[in-house]
Design an enzyme around this catalytic site. Structure first.
Site, mmCIF file in Angstrom:
data_model
loop_
_atom_site.group_PDB
_atom_site.id
_atom_site.type_symbol
_atom_site.label_atom_id
_atom_site.label_comp_id
_atom_site.label_asym_id
_atom_site.label_seq_id
_atom_site.Cartn_x
_atom_site.Cartn_y
_atom_site.Cartn_z
ATOM 1 N N ASN A 7 30.256 49.079 43.764
ATOM 2 C CA ASN A 7 30.142 49.436 45.178
ATOM 3 C C ASN A 7 29.000 50.463 45.328
ATOM 4 O OD1 ASN A 7 30.520 51.024 47.567
ATOM 5 N ND2 ASN A 7 32.530 50.121 47.813
ATOM 6 N N ASP A 9 27.917 51.864 48.214
ATOM 7 C CA ASP A 9 27.962 52.588 49.492
ATOM 8 C C ASP A 9 27.385 54.000 49.395
ATOM 9 O OD1 ASP A 9 29.394 50.453 50.460
ATOM 10 O OD2 ASP A 9 31.304 51.519 50.620
ATOM 11 N N HIS A 10 27.736 54.699 48.296
ATOM 12 C CA HIS A 10 27.393 56.118 48.289
ATOM 13 C C HIS A 10 25.933 56.388 47.935
ATOM 14 C CE1 HIS A 10 31.210 56.991 49.729
ATOM 15 N NE2 HIS A 10 31.845 56.572 48.654
ATOM 16 N N ARG A 18 19.877 62.183 55.190
ATOM 17 C CA ARG A 18 18.565 62.559 55.728
ATOM 18 C C ARG A 18 18.014 61.529 56.708
ATOM 19 N NH1 ARG A 18 15.372 66.523 53.161
ATOM 20 N NH2 ARG A 18 16.804 68.218 52.793
ATOM 21 N N HIS A 43 30.622 48.299 51.883
ATOM 22 C CA HIS A 43 31.559 48.426 53.007
ATOM 23 C C HIS A 43 30.729 48.748 54.246
ATOM 24 C CE1 HIS A 43 35.489 50.517 54.592
ATOM 25 N NE2 HIS A 43 34.977 49.679 55.468
ATOM 26 N N ARG A 45 30.938 49.937 57.506
ATOM 27 C CA ARG A 45 31.931 50.599 58.367
ATOM 28 C C ARG A 45 31.497 50.503 59.823
ATOM 29 N NH1 ARG A 45 35.573 54.090 55.184
ATOM 30 N NH2 ARG A 45 36.470 54.534 57.204
ATOM 31 N N ARG A 49 28.366 54.798 58.688
ATOM 32 C CA ARG A 49 28.070 56.103 58.083
ATOM 33 C C ARG A 49 27.264 55.989 56.786
ATOM 34 N NH1 ARG A 49 34.094 57.921 56.244
ATOM 35 N NH2 ARG A 49 34.491 57.525 58.449
ATOM 36 N N HIS A 50 27.332 54.836 56.137
ATOM 37 C CA HIS A 50 26.498 54.687 54.930
ATOM 38 C C HIS A 50 25.731 53.357 54.978
ATOM 39 C CE1 HIS A 50 30.301 52.924 53.640
ATOM 40 N NE2 HIS A 50 30.850 54.075 53.311
ATOM 41 N N GLU A 70 33.102 44.413 52.299
ATOM 42 C CA GLU A 70 34.334 45.028 52.825
ATOM 43 C C GLU A 70 34.104 45.341 54.290
ATOM 44 O OE1 GLU A 70 35.062 48.584 50.652
ATOM 45 O OE2 GLU A 70 35.537 47.528 48.820
ATOM 46 N N THR A 100 37.571 58.271 53.325
ATOM 47 C CA THR A 100 37.458 56.975 52.657
ATOM 48 C C THR A 100 38.690 56.152 53.035
ATOM 49 O OG1 THR A 100 37.209 55.865 50.502
ATOM 50 C CG2 THR A 100 38.567 57.843 50.523
ATOM 51 N N THR A 101 38.717 54.878 52.623
ATOM 52 C CA THR A 101 39.870 54.033 52.958
ATOM 53 C C THR A 101 41.143 54.698 52.439
ATOM 54 O OG1 THR A 101 38.361 52.205 52.498
ATOM 55 C CG2 THR A 101 40.671 51.643 52.898
ATOM 56 N N GLU A 151 43.134 42.525 46.950
ATOM 57 C CA GLU A 151 42.652 43.651 46.151
ATOM 58 C C GLU A 151 43.730 44.714 46.240
ATOM 59 O OE1 GLU A 151 38.896 45.387 47.295
ATOM 60 O OE2 GLU A 151 39.235 47.138 46.019
ATOM 61 N N HIS A 191 39.799 51.367 44.010
ATOM 62 C CA HIS A 191 39.847 52.630 44.742
ATOM 63 C C HIS A 191 40.179 53.774 43.791
ATOM 64 C CE1 HIS A 191 39.895 55.418 48.037
ATOM 65 N NE2 HIS A 191 39.291 54.451 48.714
ATOM 66 N N GLY A 192 39.213 54.688 43.696
ATOM 67 C CA GLY A 192 39.424 55.893 42.893
ATOM 68 C C GLY A 192 39.363 55.669 41.394
ATOM 69 N N GLY A 213 33.067 52.317 42.932
ATOM 70 C CA GLY A 213 31.879 52.871 43.568
ATOM 71 C C GLY A 213 31.640 54.337 43.286
ATOM 72 N N HIS A 214 32.504 55.185 43.799
ATOM 73 C CA HIS A 214 32.210 56.618 43.806
ATOM 74 C C HIS A 214 31.940 57.173 42.414
ATOM 75 C CE1 HIS A 214 33.117 60.962 44.168
ATOM 76 N NE2 HIS A 214 32.401 60.810 45.270
HETATM 77 N N1 PXP Z 1 38.038 48.986 47.335
HETATM 78 C C1 PXP Z 1 38.081 49.296 48.659
HETATM 79 C C2 PXP Z 1 38.809 48.403 49.576
HETATM 80 C C3 PXP Z 1 37.412 50.426 49.151
HETATM 81 O O1 PXP Z 1 37.457 50.708 50.467
HETATM 82 C C4 PXP Z 1 36.685 51.234 48.246
HETATM 83 C C5 PXP Z 1 35.921 52.400 48.772
HETATM 84 O O2 PXP Z 1 34.905 51.962 49.600
HETATM 85 C C6 PXP Z 1 36.666 50.853 46.909
HETATM 86 C C7 PXP Z 1 37.366 49.747 46.467
HETATM 87 C C8 PXP Z 1 35.896 51.639 45.892
HETATM 88 O O3 PXP Z 1 36.503 52.889 45.725
HETATM 89 P P1 PXP Z 1 35.773 54.027 44.934
HETATM 90 O O4 PXP Z 1 34.509 54.333 45.670
HETATM 91 O O5 PXP Z 1 36.761 55.144 44.961
HETATM 92 O O6 PXP Z 1 35.506 53.501 43.558
#
Ligand code: PXP
Length: 245
Positions: A7, A9-10, A18, A43, A45, A49-50, A70, A100-101, A151, A191-192, A213-214
């Site tokens: 992912n 996104d970040h 910026r 994602h 959104r 935002r990203h 997503e 976040t979600t 998921e 997630h996480g 992602g993160h």
């Molecule tokens: N799955 C879903 C549905 C999410 O919304 C996210 C965060 O965007 C992730 C996975 C990835 O999570 P993380 O960035 O914590 O790895």
């Protein structure tokens, strides 16, 4: 082996801090692809935002691995998906104020609505996945919607560090995975997840794919995107019990 979808996104979060053009999430996606990622996740959104609309289009047309989009289950996003044709759409609940979600979808209250959305997306050749908590009533509802996959939200598990609560959270993920496969759903998770906690999830035999992602982007700040993706693949590989599907 359990597949890794990265992912990005970040990377866009840093760019949007910026409102400039760097760092480019497309470049991150391309580096992830060449480092061995099986897919890219973004994602889009509602508050943008990203990831921006043009990121989805550019990434979709530039990468050869699948793009997982997503998005919230809303008309605006369905139209974007039908226009952009990602490999897969994953529906997630969205609240403007959240960082976040925060949890999975509540499927039981919107089965008919989701069936209609699924039909529109799958008839455009897009796979249809639902982000859900590891809860038997939600898995059962995902089966009724007839999604291709779910998921499982690993957020609760990921926030626990050690001990009995973590084992209980993991057990829910294992049970939900089994239930989903029995209903004909493919099982993904995310997630996480980090290098430290991914292993128990990669060891769940039903889980085919992880969205991360993160942690990867955080590691990339210090060691670069290529190395961050490779080290996550290494962590997954060590514990993955999946035969190649
Ligand atoms: N799955 C879903 C549905 C999410 O919304 C996210 C965060 O965007 C992730 C996975 C990835 O999570 P993380 O960035 O914590 O790895």
């Amino acid at each position: 082996m359990t597949r890794l979808f990265v992912n990005v996104d970040h990377v866009a979060t840093i760019r949007e801090a910026r409102k400039t053009v760097e760092p480019d999430p497309l470049l991150a996606a391309q580096i992830a692809e060449s480092a061995g990622a099986d897919g890219i996740t973004v994602h889009l959104r509602e508050d943008r935002r990203h990831i921006q609309d043009h990121d989805v289009e550019r990434i979709r047309s530039a990468i050869k691995i699948p793009l997982n989009l997503e998005m919230a289950p809303v008309e605006e996003m369905v139209q974007i998906a039908i226009k952009t044709r990602p490999y897969q759409v994953s529906l997630v609940p969205e609240k403007r104020q959240e960082v976040t979600t925060e949890g999975g979808l509540d499927l039981s209250s919107q089965i008919e609505f989701l069936i209609q959305m699924k039909e529109r997306l799958t008839s455009s050749g897009i796979r249809f996945s639902l982000f859900v908590d590891p809860d038997s009533s939600q898995i059962e509802a995902a089966g009724r919607v007839g999604a291709d996959s779910i998921e499982l939200n690993t957020g609760v598990y990921s926030e626990l560090k050690v001990g009995a609560d973590m084992e209980a959270a993991l057990e829910k993920i294992r049970q939900s995975s089994k239930q989903a496969v029995e209903l004909g759903l493919r099982v993904f998770a995310g997630h996480g997840l980090t290098q430290e906690n991914v292993q128990a999830i990669a060891a769940v035999p039903e889980i085919e794919e992880l969205n991360i992602g993160h942690h990867i982007v955080s590691r990339a700040v210090f060691i670069g995107m290529d190395a961050a993706v490779k080290e996550m693949i290494h962590s997954i590989k060590e514990f993955s019990v999946l035969e190649v599907r």
